[in-house]
Motif scaffolding. Structure first.
Motif, PDB file in Angstrom:
ATOM      1  N   GLY A 165      46.105 -26.669  58.523  1.00  0.00           N
ATOM      2  CA  GLY A 165      44.790 -26.879  57.927  1.00  0.00           C
ATOM      3  C   GLY A 165      44.510 -28.338  57.596  1.00  0.00           C
ATOM      4  N   THR A 166      45.503 -29.014  57.008  1.00  0.00           N
ATOM      5  CA  THR A 166      45.308 -30.417  56.630  1.00  0.00           C
ATOM      6  C   THR A 166      45.039 -31.291  57.847  1.00  0.00           C
ATOM      7  OG1 THR A 166      46.757 -30.133  54.706  1.00  0.00           O
ATOM      8  CG2 THR A 166      46.344 -32.384  55.453  1.00  0.00           C
ATOM      9  N   LEU A 167      45.894 -31.182  58.860  1.00  0.00           N
ATOM     10  CA  LEU A 167      45.728 -32.006  60.055  1.00  0.00           C
ATOM     11  C   LEU A 167      44.464 -31.622  60.827  1.00  0.00           C
ATOM     12  CD1 LEU A 167      49.417 -32.134  61.350  1.00  0.00           C
ATOM     13  CD2 LEU A 167      48.165 -33.918  60.137  1.00  0.00           C
ATOM     14  N   TYR A 168      44.212 -30.344  60.941  1.00  0.00           N
ATOM     15  CA  TYR A 168      43.060 -29.855  61.693  1.00  0.00           C
ATOM     16  C   TYR A 168      41.750 -30.332  61.067  1.00  0.00           C
ATOM     17  CZ  TYR A 168      39.712 -26.291  63.323  1.00  0.00           C
ATOM     18  OH  TYR A 168      38.623 -25.634  63.831  1.00  0.00           O
ATOM     19  N   ILE A 169      41.614 -30.169  59.762  1.00  0.00           N
ATOM     20  CA  ILE A 169      40.380 -30.566  59.079  1.00  0.00           C
ATOM     21  C   ILE A 169      40.210 -32.079  59.095  1.00  0.00           C
ATOM     22  CG2 ILE A 169      39.189 -30.589  56.857  1.00  0.00           C
ATOM     23  CD1 ILE A 169      40.579 -27.881  56.287  1.00  0.00           C
ATOM     24  N   LEU A 170      41.276 -32.809  58.785  1.00  0.00           N
ATOM     25  CA  LEU A 170      41.192 -34.267  58.700  1.00  0.00           C
ATOM     26  C   LEU A 170      40.882 -34.896  60.056  1.00  0.00           C
ATOM     27  CD1 LEU A 170      41.506 -36.827  57.005  1.00  0.00           C
ATOM     28  CD2 LEU A 170      43.958 -36.767  57.496  1.00  0.00           C
ATOM     29  N   ILE A 171      41.664 -34.549  61.084  1.00  0.00           N
ATOM     30  CA  ILE A 171      41.489 -35.176  62.391  1.00  0.00           C
ATOM     31  C   ILE A 171      40.178 -34.739  63.039  1.00  0.00           C
ATOM     32  CG2 ILE A 171      42.479 -35.454  64.693  1.00  0.00           C
ATOM     33  CD1 ILE A 171      45.232 -35.074  63.470  1.00  0.00           C
TER      34      ILE A 171
ATOM     35  N   ARG B 174      27.166 -36.929  52.701  1.00  0.00           N
ATOM     36  CA  ARG B 174      28.106 -36.087  51.949  1.00  0.00           C
ATOM     37  C   ARG B 174      27.858 -34.603  52.157  1.00  0.00           C
ATOM     38  NH1 ARG B 174      28.462 -39.382  46.155  1.00  0.00           N
ATOM     39  NH2 ARG B 174      29.517 -41.246  46.993  1.00  0.00           N
ATOM     40  N   PRO B 175      26.604 -34.124  52.186  1.00  0.00           N
ATOM     41  CA  PRO B 175      26.393 -32.692  52.457  1.00  0.00           C
ATOM     42  C   PRO B 175      26.934 -32.257  53.813  1.00  0.00           C
ATOM     43  CG  PRO B 175      24.406 -33.676  51.538  1.00  0.00           C
ATOM     44  CD  PRO B 175      25.332 -34.803  51.851  1.00  0.00           C
ATOM     45  N   VAL B 176      26.848 -33.139  54.829  1.00  0.00           N
ATOM     46  CA  VAL B 176      27.370 -32.800  56.155  1.00  0.00           C
ATOM     47  C   VAL B 176      28.889 -32.720  56.118  1.00  0.00           C
ATOM     48  CG1 VAL B 176      27.395 -33.431  58.596  1.00  0.00           C
ATOM     49  CG2 VAL B 176      25.397 -33.967  57.196  1.00  0.00           C
ATOM     50  N   PHE B 177      29.514 -33.655  55.412  1.00  0.00           N
ATOM     51  CA  PHE B 177      30.969 -33.613  55.259  1.00  0.00           C
ATOM     52  C   PHE B 177      31.396 -32.313  54.584  1.00  0.00           C
ATOM     53  CE2 PHE B 177      30.815 -38.211  55.939  1.00  0.00           C
ATOM     54  CZ  PHE B 177      31.964 -38.420  56.676  1.00  0.00           C
ATOM     55  N   LEU B 178      30.667 -31.909  53.564  1.00  0.00           N
ATOM     56  CA  LEU B 178      30.990 -30.677  52.851  1.00  0.00           C
ATOM     57  C   LEU B 178      30.834 -29.465  53.759  1.00  0.00           C
ATOM     58  CD1 LEU B 178      31.775 -29.238  50.251  1.00  0.00           C
ATOM     59  CD2 LEU B 178      29.357 -29.258  49.579  1.00  0.00           C
ATOM     60  N   SER B 179      29.759 -29.433  54.539  1.00  0.00           N
ATOM     61  CA  SER B 179      29.541 -28.313  55.466  1.00  0.00           C
ATOM     62  C   SER B 179      30.640 -28.250  56.513  1.00  0.00           C
ATOM     63  CB  SER B 179      28.177 -28.450  56.142  1.00  0.00           C
ATOM     64  OG  SER B 179      27.130 -28.411  55.194  1.00  0.00           O
ATOM     65  N   ALA B 180      31.008 -29.409  57.062  1.00  0.00           N
ATOM     66  CA  ALA B 180      32.081 -29.444  58.062  1.00  0.00           C
ATOM     67  C   ALA B 180      33.403 -28.992  57.452  1.00  0.00           C
ATOM     68  CB  ALA B 180      32.221 -30.860  58.621  1.00  0.00           C
ATOM     69  N   PHE B 181      33.658 -29.392  56.223  1.00  0.00           N
ATOM     70  CA  PHE B 181      34.897 -28.987  55.544  1.00  0.00           C
ATOM     71  C   PHE B 181      34.947 -27.474  55.359  1.00  0.00           C
ATOM     72  CE2 PHE B 181      36.970 -27.922  51.491  1.00  0.00           C
ATOM     73  CZ  PHE B 181      38.265 -28.353  51.771  1.00  0.00           C
ATOM     74  N   VAL B 182      33.828 -26.883  54.963  1.00  0.00           N
ATOM     75  CA  VAL B 182      33.787 -25.430  54.742  1.00  0.00           C
ATOM     76  C   VAL B 182      34.010 -24.683  56.054  1.00  0.00           C
ATOM     77  CG1 VAL B 182      32.291 -23.506  54.096  1.00  0.00           C
ATOM     78  CG2 VAL B 182      32.337 -25.569  52.693  1.00  0.00           C
ATOM     79  N   VAL B 183      33.344 -25.115  57.118  1.00  0.00           N
ATOM     80  CA  VAL B 183      33.476 -24.445  58.418  1.00  0.00           C
ATOM     81  C   VAL B 183      34.905 -24.555  58.941  1.00  0.00           C
ATOM     82  CG1 VAL B 183      32.768 -24.509  60.836  1.00  0.00           C
ATOM     83  CG2 VAL B 183      31.051 -24.714  59.037  1.00  0.00           C
ATOM     84  N   LEU B 184      35.474 -25.758  58.900  1.00  0.00           N
ATOM     85  CA  LEU B 184      36.821 -25.962  59.432  1.00  0.00           C
ATOM     86  C   LEU B 184      37.872 -25.234  58.590  1.00  0.00           C
ATOM     87  CD1 LEU B 184      36.629 -29.763  60.338  1.00  0.00           C
ATOM     88  CD2 LEU B 184      36.576 -27.816  61.904  1.00  0.00           C
ATOM     89  N   THR B 185      37.684 -25.221  57.277  1.00  0.00           N
ATOM     90  CA  THR B 185      38.627 -24.498  56.415  1.00  0.00           C
ATOM     91  C   THR B 185      38.605 -23.009  56.712  1.00  0.00           C
ATOM     92  OG1 THR B 185      38.319 -26.138  54.663  1.00  0.00           O
ATOM     93  CG2 THR B 185      39.305 -24.040  54.033  1.00  0.00           C
ATOM     94  N   HIS B 186      37.407 -22.480  56.900  1.00  0.00           N
ATOM     95  CA  HIS B 186      37.264 -21.061  57.240  1.00  0.00           C
ATOM     96  C   HIS B 186      37.975 -20.746  58.556  1.00  0.00           C
ATOM     97  CE1 HIS B 186      35.034 -17.615  59.049  1.00  0.00           C
ATOM     98  NE2 HIS B 186      35.160 -17.129  57.835  1.00  0.00           N
ATOM     99  N   LEU B 187      37.795 -21.604  59.558  1.00  0.00           N
ATOM    100  CA  LEU B 187      38.445 -21.387  60.859  1.00  0.00           C
ATOM    101  C   LEU B 187      39.958 -21.499  60.740  1.00  0.00           C
ATOM    102  CD1 LEU B 187      36.060 -23.410  63.230  1.00  0.00           C
ATOM    103  CD2 LEU B 187      36.242 -20.921  63.020  1.00  0.00           C
ATOM    104  N   ALA B 188      40.432 -22.428  59.907  1.00  0.00           N
ATOM    105  CA  ALA B 188      41.877 -22.614  59.758  1.00  0.00           C
ATOM    106  C   ALA B 188      42.528 -21.406  59.086  1.00  0.00           C
ATOM    107  CB  ALA B 188      42.159 -23.878  58.943  1.00  0.00           C
ATOM    108  N   ILE B 189      41.890 -20.872  58.053  1.00  0.00           N
ATOM    109  CA  ILE B 189      42.484 -19.760  57.305  1.00  0.00           C
ATOM    110  C   ILE B 189      42.566 -18.503  58.165  1.00  0.00           C
ATOM    111  CG2 ILE B 189      42.128 -18.189  55.350  1.00  0.00           C
ATOM    112  CD1 ILE B 189      40.966 -20.562  53.814  1.00  0.00           C
ATOM    113  N   LYS B 190      41.539 -18.240  58.960  1.00  0.00           N
ATOM    114  CA  LYS B 190      41.530 -16.999  59.738  1.00  0.00           C
ATOM    115  C   LYS B 190      42.053 -17.192  61.159  1.00  0.00           C
ATOM    116  CE  LYS B 190      36.765 -17.118  61.477  1.00  0.00           C
ATOM    117  NZ  LYS B 190      37.071 -16.815  62.868  1.00  0.00           N
TER     118      LYS B 190
END
Length: 292
Positions: free
Chosen positions: A74-80, A209-225
């Protein structure tokens, strides 16, 4: 009578879909929560045992491995993905001639299912038929790339494949954000003598910042599932080197016949997702209320 029909017809038409979602989604979420507190094994069992499955879950080494792998992935996937997506968006924001073609190329991987992506990268990284074998045929006999077979590096091959698939989507989100920045602000900064680098660093990126937050939420969701990509590439191996909570849940529910433990892991994953989505929705609602 006509006004009443105009008011009730849309509700009647949408009612079956609403009921179906209510039962299939939220109903089964509640049922999974109930199963996680029962002594269910191969089949559902209504014997209530409280939080015993959760205690057992967090005592399992396999679950600890899955959480560790999720943290790394999750960390590497979201950050990169975020950094690469922002970089690609900034490049396309320079009004290059072939923007439409390049944007399509970057977005194309997102149109492919994670199963197809996993199989393709599995073949590409396989030492016997993929990149390493090709390099050997070209004369680089000393070239080695066996990460997908190495327990210490296999998780990073999942990261590579996931970034390849998702970075184009993140790029599209950032590009939309860049195109939404007021040009008058940029022109004013240019008049003051600010360089392009400073304009992006001091003005444009902070406004996104709102775009960064949206991207973080989407990528986190994909990483968890994440499940299909892992199964297609490594099947959770070698050993349990790429085990994820999603693959753990499937394994304990349908292979090891520990339905209660599998349900408890599913609820933990749901809590992870809620812990990300609920603050995001709250911030969006608050921002919308402030604008009004």
């Amino acid at each position: 009578m006509r006004e009443r029909l105009q008011e009730w017809v849309p509700r009647i038409v949408l009612a079956p879909s609403f009921v179906a979602v209510l039962i299939v989604v939220y109903g089964f979420i509640l049922y999974t929560g109930w199963l996680s507190m029962t002594n269910s094994r191969m089949l559902p069992n209504n014997e209530f045992i409280g939080l015993a499955n959760y205690t057992k879950l967090f005592g399992l080494k396999h679950w600890s491995i899955a959480l560790t792998n999720l943290a790394i992935f999750g960390t590497l996937y979201i950050l990169i993905s975020s950094v690469l997506g922002l970089f690609l968006a900034i490049l396309l924001d320079q009004q290059i001639r072939t923007e439409g073609f390049i944007r399509t190329v970057y977005l194309y991987p997102m149109a492919i299912s994670f199963i197809v992506t996993g199989v393709a990268w599995k073949w590409f990284l396989d030492p016997g038929i993929g990149l390493e074998n090709t390099m050997h045929q070209w004369g680089w006999e000393s070239f080695e790339f066996k990460w997908i077979k190495d327990r210490d590096f296999a998780i990073y091959t999942i990261v590579i494949a996931a970034i390849w698939q998702s970075s184009g989507y993140v790029m599209a989100m950032f590009l939309a954000g860049l195109r939404g920045v007021d040009n008058e602000i940029i022109k004013a900064a240019q008049v003051d003598g600010a360089s392009g680098f400073l304009i992006y660093r001091r003005i444009i990126i902070p406004m996104m910042r709102p775009v960064f937050l949206s991207a973080f939420v989407v990528l986190t969701h994909l990483a968890i599932k994440s499940y299909d990509l892992v199964v297609a590439m490594t099947g959770g191996g070698p050993g349990r080197a790429t085990e994820m909570p999603a693959t753990f849940m499937y394994s304990y529910t349908f292979t090891r016949n520990q339905m209660g433990v599998g349900a408890s892991s599913a609820i933990i994953m749901l809590i992870m997702i809620f812990s990300i989505i609920i603050p995001y929705l709250y911030s969006e609602i608050r921002v919308g209320a402030d604008k009004r």
